[in-house]
Design a protein around this motif. Sequence first.
Motif, PDB file in Angstrom:
ATOM      1  N   ASP A  98      -0.021  -6.889  -8.313  1.00  0.00           N
ATOM      2  CA  ASP A  98       0.295  -7.547  -7.016  1.00  0.00           C
ATOM      3  C   ASP A  98      -0.888  -7.765  -6.062  1.00  0.00           C
ATOM      4  O   ASP A  98      -1.200  -8.467  -5.369  1.00  0.00           O
ATOM      5  N   SER A  99      -1.416  -6.441  -5.981  1.00  0.00           N
ATOM      6  CA  SER A  99      -2.491  -6.399  -5.070  1.00  0.00           C
ATOM      7  C   SER A  99      -3.677  -7.009  -5.237  1.00  0.00           C
ATOM      8  O   SER A  99      -4.465  -7.369  -4.357  1.00  0.00           O
ATOM      9  N   HIS A 100      -3.812  -7.521  -6.391  1.00  0.00           N
ATOM     10  CA  HIS A 100      -4.883  -8.664  -6.569  1.00  0.00           C
ATOM     11  C   HIS A 100      -4.833 -10.008  -6.665  1.00  0.00           C
ATOM     12  O   HIS A 100      -5.632 -10.781  -6.961  1.00  0.00           O
ATOM     13  N   GLN A 101      -3.343 -10.432  -6.445  1.00  0.00           N
ATOM     14  CA  GLN A 101      -3.135 -11.586  -6.019  1.00  0.00           C
ATOM     15  C   GLN A 101      -3.350 -12.131  -4.711  1.00  0.00           C
ATOM     16  O   GLN A 101      -2.569 -11.555  -3.951  1.00  0.00           O
ATOM     17  N   ARG A 156      -9.804 -11.708 -10.914  1.00  0.00           N
ATOM     18  CA  ARG A 156      -8.843 -10.884 -10.427  1.00  0.00           C
ATOM     19  C   ARG A 156      -8.055 -10.043 -11.372  1.00  0.00           C
ATOM     20  O   ARG A 156      -7.792  -8.765 -11.241  1.00  0.00           O
ATOM     21  N   LEU A 157      -7.469 -10.547 -12.462  1.00  0.00           N
ATOM     22  CA  LEU A 157      -6.789  -9.914 -13.504  1.00  0.00           C
ATOM     23  C   LEU A 157      -7.801  -8.965 -14.270  1.00  0.00           C
ATOM     24  O   LEU A 157      -7.164  -7.988 -14.414  1.00  0.00           O
ATOM     25  N   GLN A 158      -8.828  -9.282 -14.285  1.00  0.00           N
ATOM     26  CA  GLN A 158      -9.598  -8.187 -15.023  1.00  0.00           C
ATOM     27  C   GLN A 158      -9.630  -7.077 -14.234  1.00  0.00           C
ATOM     28  O   GLN A 158      -9.719  -6.141 -14.452  1.00  0.00           O
ATOM     29  N   GLN A 159      -9.994  -7.210 -12.725  1.00  0.00           N
ATOM     30  CA  GLN A 159     -10.176  -6.179 -11.978  1.00  0.00           C
ATOM     31  C   GLN A 159      -8.981  -5.448 -11.818  1.00  0.00           C
ATOM     32  O   GLN A 159      -8.841  -4.188 -11.962  1.00  0.00           O
ATOM     33  N   GLU A 192      -6.703   0.077  -0.691  1.00  0.00           N
ATOM     34  CA  GLU A 192      -6.919  -0.732   0.551  1.00  0.00           C
ATOM     35  C   GLU A 192      -7.713  -1.884   0.231  1.00  0.00           C
ATOM     36  O   GLU A 192      -7.572  -2.798   0.789  1.00  0.00           O
ATOM     37  N   GLN A 193      -9.170  -1.528  -0.533  1.00  0.00           N
ATOM     38  CA  GLN A 193     -10.080  -2.502  -0.447  1.00  0.00           C
ATOM     39  C   GLN A 193      -9.480  -3.682  -1.600  1.00  0.00           C
ATOM     40  O   GLN A 193      -9.858  -4.859  -1.317  1.00  0.00           O
ATOM     41  N   TRP A 194      -8.450  -3.526  -2.576  1.00  0.00           N
ATOM     42  CA  TRP A 194      -8.062  -4.322  -3.473  1.00  0.00           C
ATOM     43  C   TRP A 194      -7.331  -5.357  -2.386  1.00  0.00           C
ATOM     44  O   TRP A 194      -7.113  -6.661  -2.738  1.00  0.00           O
ATOM     45  N   VAL A 195      -6.496  -4.797  -1.657  1.00  0.00           N
ATOM     46  CA  VAL A 195      -5.466  -5.747  -0.767  1.00  0.00           C
ATOM     47  C   VAL A 195      -6.496  -6.457   0.388  1.00  0.00           C
ATOM     48  O   VAL A 195      -6.158  -7.756   0.324  1.00  0.00           O
ATOM     49  N   LEU A 221       0.885  -1.044  -0.054  1.00  0.00           N
ATOM     50  CA  LEU A 221      -0.100  -0.004  -0.041  1.00  0.00           C
ATOM     51  C   LEU A 221       0.939   1.333  -0.001  1.00  0.00           C
ATOM     52  O   LEU A 221       0.534   2.251  -0.722  1.00  0.00           O
ATOM     53  N   GLU A 222       1.979   1.282   0.832  1.00  0.00           N
ATOM     54  CA  GLU A 222       2.873   2.496   0.871  1.00  0.00           C
ATOM     55  C   GLU A 222       3.576   2.452  -0.668  1.00  0.00           C
ATOM     56  O   GLU A 222       3.651   3.655  -0.764  1.00  0.00           O
ATOM     57  N   GLY A 223       3.869   1.335  -1.019  1.00  0.00           N
ATOM     58  CA  GLY A 223       4.669   1.304  -2.312  1.00  0.00           C
ATOM     59  C   GLY A 223       3.736   2.122  -3.494  1.00  0.00           C
ATOM     60  O   GLY A 223       4.050   2.887  -4.181  1.00  0.00           O
ATOM     61  N   MET A 224       2.298   1.762  -3.343  1.00  0.00           N
ATOM     62  CA  MET A 224       1.310   2.277  -4.428  1.00  0.00           C
ATOM     63  C   MET A 224       1.145   3.994  -4.414  1.00  0.00           C
ATOM     64  O   MET A 224       1.217   4.441  -5.124  1.00  0.00           O
ATOM     65  N   TYR A 225       0.995   4.063  -2.927  1.00  0.00           N
ATOM     66  CA  TYR A 225       1.027   5.492  -2.725  1.00  0.00           C
ATOM     67  C   TYR A 225       1.900   6.479  -2.818  1.00  0.00           C
ATOM     68  O   TYR A 225       2.003   7.723  -3.187  1.00  0.00           O
ATOM     69  N   PHE A 226       3.023   5.776  -2.549  1.00  0.00           N
ATOM     70  CA  PHE A 226       4.363   6.656  -2.786  1.00  0.00           C
ATOM     71  C   PHE A 226       4.529   6.850  -4.505  1.00  0.00           C
ATOM     72  O   PHE A 226       4.837   7.970  -4.932  1.00  0.00           O
ATOM     73  N   ALA A 227       4.206   5.904  -5.057  1.00  0.00           N
ATOM     74  CA  ALA A 227       4.175   6.021  -6.731  1.00  0.00           C
ATOM     75  C   ALA A 227       3.303   7.074  -7.299  1.00  0.00           C
ATOM     76  O   ALA A 227       3.531   7.889  -7.986  1.00  0.00           O
TER      77      ALA A 227
END
Length: 288
Positions: free
Chosen positions: A148-151, A253-256, A217-220, A115-121
């Motif tokens: 990754d967050s959807h795996q 999950r891949l589609q989402q 957050e919801q994805w994770v 999550l921190e990684g996504m928000y930093f990006a």
Amino acid sequence: QMLRKITHGFSYLLVGAVLLSSQNVLAWGQNGHRIVGKIAENHITDATKAELKALLGGQSLAQIATWADEMRSDPSPFWQKKSSRWHYINAPSNSSTFTHNHDENLNKDNVSNILEGMYFAIDTLQNKNSSIDAKRFSLRFLVHLVGDSHQPFHAGRAEDRGGNRVNVTFFGQPTNLHSLWDTKLIENENLSFTEFAQFIDTDNAEIITEYLASSPEQWVTESHNLADKLYKLNNDEIGFSYIYENTPIIKTRLQQAGIRLAGLLNTLFDSSAKPLAKALKMSANTNK
């Protein structure tokens, strides 16, 4: 500034996260990440494509989707000692839900979870003062981390390293639960990433709207909940029945991930994007 407010308003549902210190498994494998990138390419707007051109350097989203895993062989300290923390949130199944406020001092060396990684990006890409190199780094990582967050097992249990220590056999061949979901079930379809993406992509406005009414957050959290169910339903010997029951989950999950990545990129790079303008659901405290 809209997305900065969004990111600052999101609370992190860390589900008691305990991060992996080191990991060699590639989430979704190369084909899985490329499928996510290809679906996203199908849904980004022309304005977003134009803005991404300088950052992509002639590559596609599908091509850069695997970069964050490929760079793990780089001998520099960041890639050898710190980058693995970007990819995961691992928690015991009986953990509580925690919140975590956005950190204004976040940098690539102190990112501690996906999550921190996504928000930093996200912050780096929307910051006008970010260098072109910093933005390229962040775009490549963001494309990868949304996948990754959807795996499911990237939000799995810490004690078994996200399913890596759960041994199973796939048609008699030894593997583990994490690898099964990263690669084995996808490769079993015997499709190229372009074919796979074409088969599972959607233009259904209702489905797209549902997918985009969400946050990282919801994805994770979705992944964590799926992983918890999959642990309970696990069978040591994986065969046709398991494939039949669980391949639809992987496709969803891949589609989402692909749709949500497109929506996120459109929000970052095209303020007038429709119908993907509201890629991230506005939280109650967004404007604080």
